[in-house]
Design a protein around this motif. Sequence first.
Motif, PDB file in Angstrom:
ATOM      1  N   THR A  87      35.575  44.059  37.784  1.00  0.00           N
ATOM      2  CA  THR A  87      35.467  42.749  37.073  1.00  0.00           C
ATOM      3  C   THR A  87      36.882  42.746  36.674  1.00  0.00           C
ATOM      4  O   THR A  87      37.775  43.699  36.320  1.00  0.00           O
ATOM      5  CB  THR A  87      34.804  42.739  35.823  1.00  0.00           C
ATOM      6  OG1 THR A  87      34.958  43.865  35.147  1.00  0.00           O
ATOM      7  CG2 THR A  87      33.150  42.757  36.259  1.00  0.00           C
ATOM      8  N   ALA A  88      37.449  41.490  36.619  1.00  0.00           N
ATOM      9  CA  ALA A  88      38.875  41.174  36.238  1.00  0.00           C
ATOM     10  C   ALA A  88      39.148  41.686  34.734  1.00  0.00           C
ATOM     11  O   ALA A  88      38.156  41.479  33.914  1.00  0.00           O
ATOM     12  CB  ALA A  88      39.154  39.425  36.281  1.00  0.00           C
ATOM     13  N   SER A  99      37.326  36.729  26.899  1.00  0.00           N
ATOM     14  CA  SER A  99      38.503  37.130  27.720  1.00  0.00           C
ATOM     15  C   SER A  99      39.460  35.834  28.044  1.00  0.00           C
ATOM     16  O   SER A  99      40.688  36.029  27.972  1.00  0.00           O
ATOM     17  CB  SER A  99      38.088  37.363  29.275  1.00  0.00           C
ATOM     18  OG  SER A  99      37.257  38.530  29.183  1.00  0.00           O
ATOM     19  N   TYR A 128      45.698  33.195  31.421  1.00  0.00           N
ATOM     20  CA  TYR A 128      44.665  33.127  32.603  1.00  0.00           C
ATOM     21  C   TYR A 128      43.584  32.414  32.570  1.00  0.00           C
ATOM     22  O   TYR A 128      42.669  32.499  33.089  1.00  0.00           O
ATOM     23  CB  TYR A 128      44.677  34.571  33.471  1.00  0.00           C
ATOM     24  CG  TYR A 128      45.756  35.236  33.631  1.00  0.00           C
ATOM     25  CD1 TYR A 128      46.570  35.036  34.741  1.00  0.00           C
ATOM     26  CD2 TYR A 128      46.321  36.368  32.718  1.00  0.00           C
ATOM     27  CE1 TYR A 128      47.835  35.609  35.110  1.00  0.00           C
ATOM     28  CE2 TYR A 128      47.517  37.090  33.177  1.00  0.00           C
ATOM     29  CZ  TYR A 128      48.122  36.813  34.218  1.00  0.00           C
ATOM     30  OH  TYR A 128      49.253  37.520  34.444  1.00  0.00           O
ATOM     31  N   ASN A 173      41.231  30.333  34.822  1.00  0.00           N
ATOM     32  CA  ASN A 173      40.757  31.320  35.777  1.00  0.00           C
ATOM     33  C   ASN A 173      39.420  32.477  35.506  1.00  0.00           C
ATOM     34  O   ASN A 173      38.982  32.936  36.230  1.00  0.00           O
ATOM     35  CB  ASN A 173      41.739  32.203  36.623  1.00  0.00           C
ATOM     36  CG  ASN A 173      42.601  31.129  37.422  1.00  0.00           C
ATOM     37  OD1 ASN A 173      42.295  30.150  37.818  1.00  0.00           O
ATOM     38  ND2 ASN A 173      44.028  31.392  37.184  1.00  0.00           N
ATOM     39  N   TRP A 183      36.634  34.161  37.900  1.00  0.00           N
ATOM     40  CA  TRP A 183      36.649  35.577  38.285  1.00  0.00           C
ATOM     41  C   TRP A 183      35.537  36.299  37.561  1.00  0.00           C
ATOM     42  O   TRP A 183      35.260  37.322  38.254  1.00  0.00           O
ATOM     43  CB  TRP A 183      38.003  36.036  37.383  1.00  0.00           C
ATOM     44  CG  TRP A 183      39.450  35.678  37.933  1.00  0.00           C
ATOM     45  CD1 TRP A 183      39.484  35.409  39.139  1.00  0.00           C
ATOM     46  CD2 TRP A 183      40.763  35.827  37.386  1.00  0.00           C
ATOM     47  NE1 TRP A 183      40.724  34.988  39.360  1.00  0.00           N
ATOM     48  CE2 TRP A 183      41.500  35.371  38.113  1.00  0.00           C
ATOM     49  CE3 TRP A 183      41.185  36.200  35.976  1.00  0.00           C
ATOM     50  CZ2 TRP A 183      42.912  35.177  38.084  1.00  0.00           C
ATOM     51  CZ3 TRP A 183      42.335  35.939  35.734  1.00  0.00           C
ATOM     52  CH2 TRP A 183      43.237  35.513  36.715  1.00  0.00           C
ATOM     53  N   GLN A 205      33.252  36.022  40.496  1.00  0.00           N
ATOM     54  CA  GLN A 205      33.658  36.965  41.635  1.00  0.00           C
ATOM     55  C   GLN A 205      33.014  38.342  41.145  1.00  0.00           C
ATOM     56  O   GLN A 205      32.440  39.067  41.692  1.00  0.00           O
ATOM     57  CB  GLN A 205      35.192  37.053  41.635  1.00  0.00           C
ATOM     58  CG  GLN A 205      35.745  35.931  42.213  1.00  0.00           C
ATOM     59  CD  GLN A 205      37.343  36.106  42.338  1.00  0.00           C
ATOM     60  OE1 GLN A 205      37.906  36.886  42.064  1.00  0.00           O
ATOM     61  NE2 GLN A 205      38.023  34.883  42.627  1.00  0.00           N
TER      62      GLN A 205
END
Length: 201
Positions: A42-43, A109, A116, A119, A123, A126
Amino acid sequence: MNNSFIDLMKKRRTIYALGKNVSQSKEEISTVIKEAVKESPTAFNNQSTRAVILFGDSSDRVWDITIDVLRGIIKDDAAFEQSKQRVSSFKNGIGTILYFTDSNDVEQSKKDFAMYADNIYDWSEQGIGSAQYSVWAALASNNIGANIQHYNPIIDDKIKEAFDIPENWVLRAEMPFGSIENPAGGRSEMNDDDRFKVFEN
């Protein structure tokens, strides 16, 4: 090169003909699922993916809820019966995994990595996709079939109520699983020239 992982990827297919003929215990299956999720990337390591693993009557309840919701949406009787037959078939397996994103983790986050922030949600998607694929492949390696369904968001509220799901968990997918009673059908592949570019210098 070692192609054992590629071979496993080829083994992972969408299996709709599920059954209850598995040799592994519920505890063994649950452990494989948990480990696959934990090992998925994971990001920023935000670990926003959540999974609810359901067996037996609890698994069936997911699909009973789905049928009830669809009955209120699909007005045409013939169309509803077709949908009902499809959804009911998922009860032939031994279990269902519900995949959620913890929206609190996503929002945190965004604050922690403000540069970021735009995004972070993408993410997280994803990340949950990676988790789903990892679980799917791990099940396939144990000869357990699965498929992915997306009846969210129409079932979200009733699922949360039925299984005491935290409000900040957002349902993203449902994965029924069980023994492979019939193999997956064939599939077409894009031409490599349309799909890839390789630059060697």
